[in-house]
Design a protein around this motif. Structure first.
Motif, PDB file in Angstrom:
ATOM      1  N   ILE A   1       0.544  -3.329  -3.270  1.00 15.46           N
ATOM      2  CA  ILE A   1      -0.067  -2.642  -4.413  1.00 15.46           C
ATOM      3  C   ILE A   1       1.025  -2.062  -5.307  1.00 15.46           C
ATOM      4  O   ILE A   1       1.970  -1.416  -4.820  1.00 15.46           O
ATOM      5  CB  ILE A   1      -1.015  -1.512  -3.934  1.00 15.46           C
ATOM      6  N   LEU A   2       0.891  -2.281  -6.598  1.00 12.82           N
ATOM      7  CA  LEU A   2       1.804  -1.685  -7.584  1.00 12.82           C
ATOM      8  C   LEU A   2       1.134  -0.487  -8.237  1.00 12.82           C
ATOM      9  O   LEU A   2      -0.012  -0.570  -8.684  1.00 12.82           O
ATOM     10  CB  LEU A   2       2.143  -2.708  -8.676  1.00 12.82           C
TER      11      LEU A   2
ATOM     12  N   LEU B   1       3.724  -0.399  -0.951  1.00 17.21           N
ATOM     13  CA  LEU B   1       3.501   0.252  -2.246  1.00 17.21           C
ATOM     14  C   LEU B   1       4.759   0.182  -3.087  1.00 17.21           C
ATOM     15  O   LEU B   1       5.852   0.498  -2.608  1.00 17.21           O
ATOM     16  CB  LEU B   1       3.185   1.735  -2.027  1.00 17.21           C
ATOM     17  N   GLU B   2       4.601  -0.212  -4.330  1.00 17.11           N
ATOM     18  CA  GLU B   2       5.740  -0.248  -5.258  1.00 17.11           C
ATOM     19  C   GLU B   2       5.396   0.617  -6.467  1.00 17.11           C
ATOM     20  O   GLU B   2       4.224   0.716  -6.848  1.00 17.11           O
ATOM     21  CB  GLU B   2       5.957  -1.705  -5.691  1.00 17.11           C
ATOM     22  N   TYR B   3       6.421   1.239  -7.055  1.00 16.35           N
ATOM     23  CA  TYR B   3       6.204   2.083  -8.230  1.00 16.35           C
ATOM     24  C   TYR B   3       7.076   1.632  -9.382  1.00 16.35           C
ATOM     25  O   TYR B   3       8.262   1.347  -9.199  1.00 16.35           O
ATOM     26  CB  TYR B   3       6.533   3.547  -7.862  1.00 16.35           C
ATOM     27  N   PHE B   4       6.471   1.567 -10.573  1.00 15.25           N
ATOM     28  CA  PHE B   4       7.235   1.245 -11.788  1.00 15.25           C
ATOM     29  C   PHE B   4       6.698   2.090 -12.928  1.00 15.25           C
ATOM     30  O   PHE B   4       5.478   2.275 -13.058  1.00 15.25           O
ATOM     31  CB  PHE B   4       7.071  -0.252 -12.124  1.00 15.25           C
TER      32      PHE B   4
ATOM     33  N   GLU C   1      -4.398   8.437  -5.321  1.00 14.12           N
ATOM     34  CA  GLU C   1      -4.750   8.210  -3.912  1.00 14.12           C
ATOM     35  C   GLU C   1      -6.129   7.541  -3.816  1.00 14.12           C
ATOM     36  O   GLU C   1      -6.321   6.590  -3.047  1.00 14.12           O
ATOM     37  CB  GLU C   1      -4.759   9.566  -3.185  1.00 14.12           C
ATOM     38  N   LEU C   2      -7.070   8.037  -4.624  1.00 12.81           N
ATOM     39  CA  LEU C   2      -8.426   7.478  -4.594  1.00 12.81           C
ATOM     40  C   LEU C   2      -8.411   6.016  -5.040  1.00 12.81           C
ATOM     41  O   LEU C   2      -9.132   5.175  -4.491  1.00 12.81           O
ATOM     42  CB  LEU C   2      -9.357   8.312  -5.483  1.00 12.81           C
ATOM     43  N   ALA C   3      -7.562   5.707  -6.018  1.00 12.45           N
ATOM     44  CA  ALA C   3      -7.475   4.327  -6.509  1.00 12.45           C
ATOM     45  C   ALA C   3      -6.896   3.405  -5.433  1.00 12.45           C
ATOM     46  O   ALA C   3      -7.405   2.302  -5.204  1.00 12.45           O
ATOM     47  CB  ALA C   3      -6.625   4.277  -7.774  1.00 12.45           C
ATOM     48  N   ILE C   4      -5.836   3.850  -4.765  1.00  9.23           N
ATOM     49  CA  ILE C   4      -5.249   3.026  -3.702  1.00  9.23           C
ATOM     50  C   ILE C   4      -6.271   2.837  -2.581  1.00  9.23           C
ATOM     51  O   ILE C   4      -6.459   1.739  -2.066  1.00  9.23           O
ATOM     52  CB  ILE C   4      -3.947   3.654  -3.167  1.00  9.23           C
TER      53      ILE C   4
END
Ligand code: DQA
Length: 138
Positions: A3-4, A43-46, A130-133
């Motif tokens: 998940i991004l 999990l990745e963050y951009f 958090e709710l979206a993930i």
């Protein structure tokens, strides 16, 4: 599961920016908490302040990742180009906002993205991410 989490303009200032609206925690702290909570998810963050960079990232991951959690910031209310990018990829996108945009200025009530996203989560502060993930994990 991959998940991004994709953040748009000014969200690099979380913790410093209008804390009465967005809170006093940085996104880096929030992201560490998310990685702990979802330790079986990749999990990745951009983050980018540039519309084109956000679109490039959507194209890059949008045919292989399982989900994208997108807070496009102010581009939410202006960007046909980001909406078209979401339409053009395969990976489902959940639109997220920290604040309840419907309690704010009129121009924030319109989203170009909601109609092309799987769902929208807003108004729960950083917990919105958090709710979206969780929605992908479920
Ligand atoms: C925001 C709401 C937008 O209207 C604003 O431009 C942001 C943040 C939110 O998370 O509440 O930058 O997307």
């Amino acid at each position: 599961m991959k998940i991004l989490v994709l953040n748009g303009p000014n969200l690099n200032l979380l913790g410093k920016r209008e804390p009465e609206i967005y809170g006093s925690a940085s996104f880096e702290d929030c992201f560490s908490g998310l990685k702990e909570k979802f330790d079986t998810v990749e999990l990745e963050y951009f983050q980018s302040n540039y519309e084109g960079a956000l679109i490039d990232k959507l194209h890059e991951v949008g045919f292989s990742y399982d989900g994208i959690v997108l807070n496009a910031g102010a581009y939410t209310h202006t960007s046909v180009a980001i909406a078209d990018a979401i339409k053009g990829i395969k990976t489902p996108v959940v639109e997220v906002h920290i604040s309840n945009v419907h309690q704010r200025e009129e121009f924030r009530h319109k989203s170009f993205l909601s109609a092309v996203c799987t769902g929208v989560i807003l108004g729960f502060g950083l917990k919105s991410y958090e709710l979206a993930i969780q929605s992908f994990v479920d």
